[in-house]
Scaffold this active site. Structure first.
Site, PDB file in Angstrom:
ATOM      1  N   LYS A   1      -2.570  -2.606  -3.789  1.00  0.00           N
ATOM      2  CA  LYS A   1      -2.943  -3.836  -3.091  1.00  0.00           C
ATOM      3  C   LYS A   1      -1.800  -4.366  -2.235  1.00  0.00           C
ATOM      4  O   LYS A   1      -2.029  -4.957  -1.171  1.00  0.00           O
ATOM      5  CB  LYS A   1      -3.402  -4.890  -4.097  1.00  0.00           C
TER       6      LYS A   1
ATOM      7  N   TYR B   1      -2.559  -0.615  -9.528  1.00  0.00           N
ATOM      8  CA  TYR B   1      -3.431  -1.482  -8.729  1.00  0.00           C
ATOM      9  C   TYR B   1      -2.595  -2.423  -7.857  1.00  0.00           C
ATOM     10  O   TYR B   1      -2.882  -2.607  -6.665  1.00  0.00           O
ATOM     11  CB  TYR B   1      -4.326  -2.267  -9.680  1.00  0.00           C
TER      12      TYR B   1
END
Length: 299
Positions: A173, A169
């Protein structure tokens, strides 16, 4: 009504932050395409009823809203989403990339599938919609039409600083930040601004990871309400924000912070090739002159 007559796509618009964004844009006068395929927190399943409910609620209160169930990480479906907005409302003005899910795991236990799926929905899911929206705006600009288009991407504190147990993640991002900066430079000539937000809010993705922080207060100002983030997103989507591009904003409760990102720090130039054995003191000197970085989340 700072977004009156604007046409907006909000991906992941059925719940949490996306739902709050869709409502805020509608409240500010925009026509909204609510995009969501209705998957669970881990990306499984699929149910479009929540997106349809959001659109129906907006219409009941006099707003304009439609639903489109594209998988934003599918190149062709992302194109169909942009085309749908143009066909339904005549053009597209704002793209809000919000869709995503998590597959949290300590890195040493991370499976290839868990890496691929999170990178796909977050990073490719931003890139695919941006690519086709950018083509729409470039075509309009080349046809001589004034364009005041906006892209608002969604990164996170994990992308800015890292987050233990979220390597996939965090990498996605962080990639979204780089994508934001690069496209802001490339698309400015067509009248397009590209910015990103790093929100702190109570959503399906955060309430299990940061349960203590995300508890809703019994009374008073709810600092973790998703609705706190949406006013900045709506402003970034307005004509008024035209001078702001290539920026990342952290938003938490009533606090807005401009993230300054990577900048060049102290340096030493020997004027020749360094010898490996002499670099220890040089690196120590550079570290002593540089600011101490913020710690990774979870450490």
């Amino acid at each position: 009504m700072i977004c009156e007559d604007r046409v907006v796509i909000v991906t992941g618009g059925a719940r949490g932050l996306g739902r709050a964004h869709a409502w805020e844009f509608a409240r500010q006068g925009a026509a909204v395409v609510v995009n969501d395929i209705g998957v669970q927190l881990d990306g499984s399943g699929g149910d479009g009823s929540a997106a349809a409910e959001v659109a129906a609620e907006i219409r009941e209160l006099g707003g304009q809203a439609e639903v489109h169930g594209a998988d934003v990480a599918d190149w062709e479906q992302a194109q169909e989403l942009v085309q749908f907005a143009v066909q339904r409302f005549g053009r597209l003005d704002v793209l809000v990339n919000n869709a995503g899910f998590v597959r949290d795991r300590m890195f040493v236990n991370l499976a290839e599938e868990e890496w691929d799926q999170v990178i796909r929905v977050h990073l490719k899911g931003h890139a695919a919609t941006m690519r086709h929206a950018a083509q729409h705006w470039r075509d309009r600009s080349k046809a001589g039409e004034p364009v005041q288009a906006r892209i608002i991407n969604t990164t996170s504190g994990a992308g800015l600083l890292g987050s233990v147990g979220q390597s996939n993640y965090a990498a996605a991002k962080a990639g979204i930040i780089a994508l934001t900066l690069n496209t802001a430079a490339e698309l400015a000539r067509y009248g397009v601004t590209v910015n990103a937000i790093a929100p702190s809010a109570r959503t399906r993705m955060t309430e299990t990871v940061f349960a203590d922080m995300m508890a809703q207060p019994e009374q008073g100002f709810d600092e973790m309400a998703p609705e706190n983030v949406s006013p900045l997103v709506a402003w970034l989507g307005s004509v008024e924000s035209g001078e702001v591009t290539g920026r990342v904003f952290e938003v938490a409760g009533g606090d807005i912070t401009l993230a300054t990102g990577w900048t060049r720090g102290p340096s030493r130039d020997a004027g020749r090739r360094w010898e490996a054995g002499e670099l220890g003191p040089v690196v120590s000197e550079l570290l002593a002159k540089a600011p101490v970085p913020d710690p990774v989340h979870g450490t």
